[in-house]
Motif scaffolding. Structure first.
Motif, PDB file in Angstrom:
ATOM      1  N   SER A 113      32.905  45.785  45.354  1.00 21.14           N
ATOM      2  CA  SER A 113      33.510  44.627  45.997  1.00 21.14           C
ATOM      3  C   SER A 113      34.999  44.884  46.215  1.00 21.14           C
ATOM      4  O   SER A 113      35.442  46.029  46.315  1.00 21.14           O
ATOM      5  CB  SER A 113      33.269  43.386  45.129  1.00 21.14           C
ATOM      6  OG  SER A 113      33.741  42.214  45.762  1.00 21.14           O
ATOM      7  N   SER A 114      35.783  43.840  46.279  1.00 21.15           N
ATOM      8  CA  SER A 114      37.214  43.974  46.562  1.00 21.15           C
ATOM      9  C   SER A 114      38.005  42.919  45.802  1.00 21.15           C
ATOM     10  O   SER A 114      37.499  41.824  45.529  1.00 21.15           O
ATOM     11  CB  SER A 114      37.469  43.822  48.068  1.00 21.15           C
ATOM     12  OG  SER A 114      38.847  43.701  48.342  1.00 21.15           O
ATOM     13  N   THR A 115      39.247  43.251  45.493  1.00 22.77           N
ATOM     14  CA  THR A 115      40.119  42.276  44.819  1.00 22.77           C
ATOM     15  C   THR A 115      40.495  41.129  45.745  1.00 22.77           C
ATOM     16  O   THR A 115      41.089  40.147  45.287  1.00 22.77           O
ATOM     17  CB  THR A 115      41.399  42.950  44.297  1.00 22.77           C
ATOM     18  OG1 THR A 115      42.080  43.597  45.384  1.00 22.77           O
ATOM     19  CG2 THR A 115      41.072  43.973  43.223  1.00 22.77           C
ATOM     20  N   ASN A 116      40.145  41.215  47.031  1.00 21.70           N
ATOM     21  CA  ASN A 116      40.472  40.087  47.911  1.00 21.70           C
ATOM     22  C   ASN A 116      39.619  38.851  47.626  1.00 21.70           C
ATOM     23  O   ASN A 116      39.887  37.777  48.179  1.00 21.70           O
ATOM     24  CB  ASN A 116      40.415  40.480  49.392  1.00 21.70           C
ATOM     25  CG  ASN A 116      39.037  40.887  49.877  1.00 21.70           C
ATOM     26  OD1 ASN A 116      38.014  40.596  49.256  1.00 21.70           O
ATOM     27  ND2 ASN A 116      39.008  41.582  51.010  1.00 21.70           N
ATOM     28  N   VAL A 117      38.629  38.966  46.741  1.00 22.95           N
ATOM     29  CA  VAL A 117      37.879  37.762  46.346  1.00 22.95           C
ATOM     30  C   VAL A 117      38.757  36.801  45.543  1.00 22.95           C
ATOM     31  O   VAL A 117      38.428  35.621  45.416  1.00 22.95           O
ATOM     32  CB  VAL A 117      36.611  38.107  45.529  1.00 22.95           C
ATOM     33  CG1 VAL A 117      35.664  38.974  46.348  1.00 22.95           C
ATOM     34  CG2 VAL A 117      36.953  38.766  44.206  1.00 22.95           C
ATOM     35  N   TYR A 118      39.885  37.284  45.004  1.00 21.41           N
ATOM     36  CA  TYR A 118      40.783  36.406  44.243  1.00 21.41           C
ATOM     37  C   TYR A 118      41.690  35.580  45.146  1.00 21.41           C
ATOM     38  O   TYR A 118      42.272  34.583  44.691  1.00 21.41           O
ATOM     39  CB  TYR A 118      41.654  37.237  43.290  1.00 21.41           C
ATOM     40  CG  TYR A 118      40.888  37.914  42.191  1.00 21.41           C
ATOM     41  CD1 TYR A 118      40.218  37.175  41.222  1.00 21.41           C
ATOM     42  CD2 TYR A 118      40.816  39.306  42.120  1.00 21.41           C
ATOM     43  CE1 TYR A 118      39.500  37.798  40.208  1.00 21.41           C
ATOM     44  CE2 TYR A 118      40.114  39.940  41.107  1.00 21.41           C
ATOM     45  CZ  TYR A 118      39.452  39.185  40.157  1.00 21.41           C
ATOM     46  OH  TYR A 118      38.741  39.797  39.155  1.00 21.41           O
ATOM     47  N   GLY A 119      41.853  35.989  46.394  1.00 25.17           N
ATOM     48  CA  GLY A 119      42.757  35.281  47.282  1.00 25.17           C
ATOM     49  C   GLY A 119      44.212  35.611  46.991  1.00 25.17           C
ATOM     50  O   GLY A 119      44.520  36.630  46.367  1.00 25.17           O
ATOM     51  N   ASP A 120      45.098  34.747  47.430  1.00 26.48           N
ATOM     52  CA  ASP A 120      46.535  34.971  47.271  1.00 26.48           C
ATOM     53  C   ASP A 120      47.030  34.358  45.972  1.00 26.48           C
ATOM     54  O   ASP A 120      46.699  33.219  45.637  1.00 26.48           O
ATOM     55  CB  ASP A 120      47.287  34.349  48.445  1.00 26.48           C
ATOM     56  CG  ASP A 120      48.787  34.535  48.327  1.00 26.48           C
ATOM     57  OD1 ASP A 120      49.216  35.637  47.942  1.00 26.48           O
ATOM     58  OD2 ASP A 120      49.520  33.561  48.604  1.00 26.48           O
ATOM     59  N   HIS A 121      47.843  35.128  45.224  1.00 25.29           N
ATOM     60  CA  HIS A 121      48.431  34.622  43.977  1.00 25.29           C
ATOM     61  C   HIS A 121      49.940  34.836  43.931  1.00 25.29           C
ATOM     62  O   HIS A 121      50.537  34.838  42.861  1.00 25.29           O
ATOM     63  CB  HIS A 121      47.750  35.271  42.769  1.00 25.29           C
ATOM     64  CG  HIS A 121      46.374  34.735  42.520  1.00 25.29           C
ATOM     65  ND1 HIS A 121      46.103  33.700  41.647  1.00 25.29           N
ATOM     66  CD2 HIS A 121      45.185  35.046  43.098  1.00 25.29           C
ATOM     67  CE1 HIS A 121      44.815  33.420  41.664  1.00 25.29           C
ATOM     68  NE2 HIS A 121      44.238  34.229  42.535  1.00 25.29           N
ATOM     69  N   GLY A 122      50.522  35.015  45.107  1.00 28.72           N
ATOM     70  CA  GLY A 122      51.969  35.093  45.183  1.00 28.72           C
ATOM     71  C   GLY A 122      52.574  36.194  44.339  1.00 28.72           C
ATOM     72  O   GLY A 122      53.694  36.066  43.851  1.00 28.72           O
ATOM     73  N   GLY A 123      51.862  37.282  44.140  1.00 27.59           N
ATOM     74  CA  GLY A 123      52.361  38.392  43.347  1.00 27.59           C
ATOM     75  C   GLY A 123      52.079  38.282  41.865  1.00 27.59           C
ATOM     76  O   GLY A 123      52.420  39.194  41.104  1.00 27.59           O
ATOM     77  N   ASP A 124      51.465  37.190  41.416  1.00 27.31           N
ATOM     78  CA  ASP A 124      51.143  37.027  39.994  1.00 27.31           C
ATOM     79  C   ASP A 124      49.947  37.890  39.614  1.00 27.31           C
ATOM     80  O   ASP A 124      49.191  38.368  40.464  1.00 27.31           O
ATOM     81  CB  ASP A 124      50.840  35.561  39.681  1.00 27.31           C
ATOM     82  CG  ASP A 124      52.080  34.690  39.691  1.00 27.31           C
ATOM     83  OD1 ASP A 124      53.188  35.252  39.610  1.00 27.31           O
ATOM     84  OD2 ASP A 124      51.941  33.456  39.794  1.00 27.31           O
ATOM     85  N   TRP A 125      49.752  38.027  38.293  1.00 29.38           N
ATOM     86  CA  TRP A 125      48.657  38.833  37.776  1.00 29.38           C
ATOM     87  C   TRP A 125      47.330  38.086  37.862  1.00 29.38           C
ATOM     88  O   TRP A 125      47.271  36.869  37.657  1.00 29.38           O
ATOM     89  CB  TRP A 125      48.917  39.212  36.319  1.00 29.38           C
ATOM     90  CG  TRP A 125      49.989  40.239  36.163  1.00 29.38           C
ATOM     91  CD1 TRP A 125      51.303  40.007  35.862  1.00 29.38           C
ATOM     92  CD2 TRP A 125      49.846  41.654  36.293  1.00 29.38           C
ATOM     93  NE1 TRP A 125      51.991  41.201  35.802  1.00 29.38           N
ATOM     94  CE2 TRP A 125      51.123  42.229  36.051  1.00 29.38           C
ATOM     95  CE3 TRP A 125      48.776  42.504  36.577  1.00 29.38           C
ATOM     96  CZ2 TRP A 125      51.343  43.602  36.103  1.00 29.38           C
ATOM     97  CZ3 TRP A 125      49.000  43.870  36.627  1.00 29.38           C
ATOM     98  CH2 TRP A 125      50.266  44.408  36.388  1.00 29.38           C
TER      99      TRP A 125
END
Length: 282
Positions: free
Chosen positions: A96-108
């Motif tokens: 899969s891909s880390t894009n499943v998390y969406g945007d986090h403004g640079g946070d972990w």
């Protein structure tokens, strides 16, 4: 002898297939054209057409799915019902891909972070994750969901992009990307398939997320060339697809996958990775 069945035997799957063969596994992969079939067979891989009417699943089969999903998840649509009828599947492994998390403004983010994809391809990834995970649960197989950051490796890296004149230094305030070397992807998937207790989601990203222009600058220094000019994201001419990669920013934790592998990454950051790739792609 274990068996590996691959849907999407491309760039990322190749080292995994090679590792399986070197360890005495049998490997089967699907193809859609005769050139791909020939290439697979030359590597000692059994090739079957993607639209095969049937396939006898050998004992201890591990399934690997690598392609970017499209609307309707065509691989799941074509092979999901078949997989439900099998009783020899040990694990289903989906890249899969880390894009499943969406945007986090640079946070972990880590594996417990809620999945809130904003891009269509992230939503399709999440749908595919759920489809394969639900199927694995139905048949009693382990599920390995590997959320990959940007993939690089031999032939696909900033060194090559610079030499082809395709590299760009795009600046966007606060933009952070993570990435992972194809060798470390292979290491993680191989460790999972050979660990009878491993299950669930694993982030695959190296130890040093950073702004994307820093990778280009490092590659330029290694090659001894002048990096391309800086461009402001807001005014740079880009395709909609290219621009979309800058719409999400996050740092990705990798503690869980390191515990699975039991050691540090071969390429813990882009600097180490590029220095090694300079030997072949420089």
């Amino acid at each position: 002898m274990a068996h590996l069945l691959v849907f999407g035997p491309g760039y990322t799957a190749t080292p995994i297939m090679e590792r399986a063969i070197s360890e005495g596994w049998s490997v089967t992969a699907t193809y859609r054209d005769e050139v791909k079939k020939s290439n697979l067979e030359q590597k000692g891989i059994t090739a079957i057409p993607f639209d095969a009417d049937s396939y006898d699943c050998p004992p201890e089969t591990h399934i690997l799915i690598t392609p970017t999903p499209k609307d309707g998840c065509p691989i799941f649509k074509r092979w999901g019902s078949w997989a439900e009828q099998q009783n020899n599947i040990s694990s289903i492994n989906y890249l899969s891909s880390t894009n499943v998390y969406g945007d986090h403004g640079g946070d972990w983010v880590d594996e417990e972070t809620p999945t809130t994809p904003s891009l269509k391809r992230g939503k399709l990834r999440l749908e595919a994750e759920r489809n394969w995970s639900d199927l694995a649960n139905k048949i009693g197989a382990r599920t390995g969901l590997f959320r990959l950051a940007g993939i690089y490796g031999p032939g696909r890296n900033a060194l090559v992009s610079l030499q082809k004149g395709k590299a760009r230094r795009i600046i966007k305030d606060g933009q952070i990307f993570s990435r992972t070397h194809v060798t470390d992807i292979c290491e993680a998937v191989w460790a999972f398939m050979n660990d009878g207790n491993a299950n669930g989601v694993f982030n695959l990203a190296d130890d040093e997320p950073c702004a994307p222009h820093l990778v280009i600058e490092e590659a330029a220094e290694l090659l001894g060339v002048t990096p391309p000019p800086l461009e402001n994201f807001e005014t740079a001419e880009m395709s909609e697809m290219a621009r979309s990669f800058y719409m999400e920013s996050k740092r990705v934790r990798n503690d869980k996958v390191k515990a699975l592998i039991g050691k540090a990454f071969h390429y813990p950051n882009y600097k180490v990775g590029l220095r090694e790739l300079l030997k072949t792609d420089g």
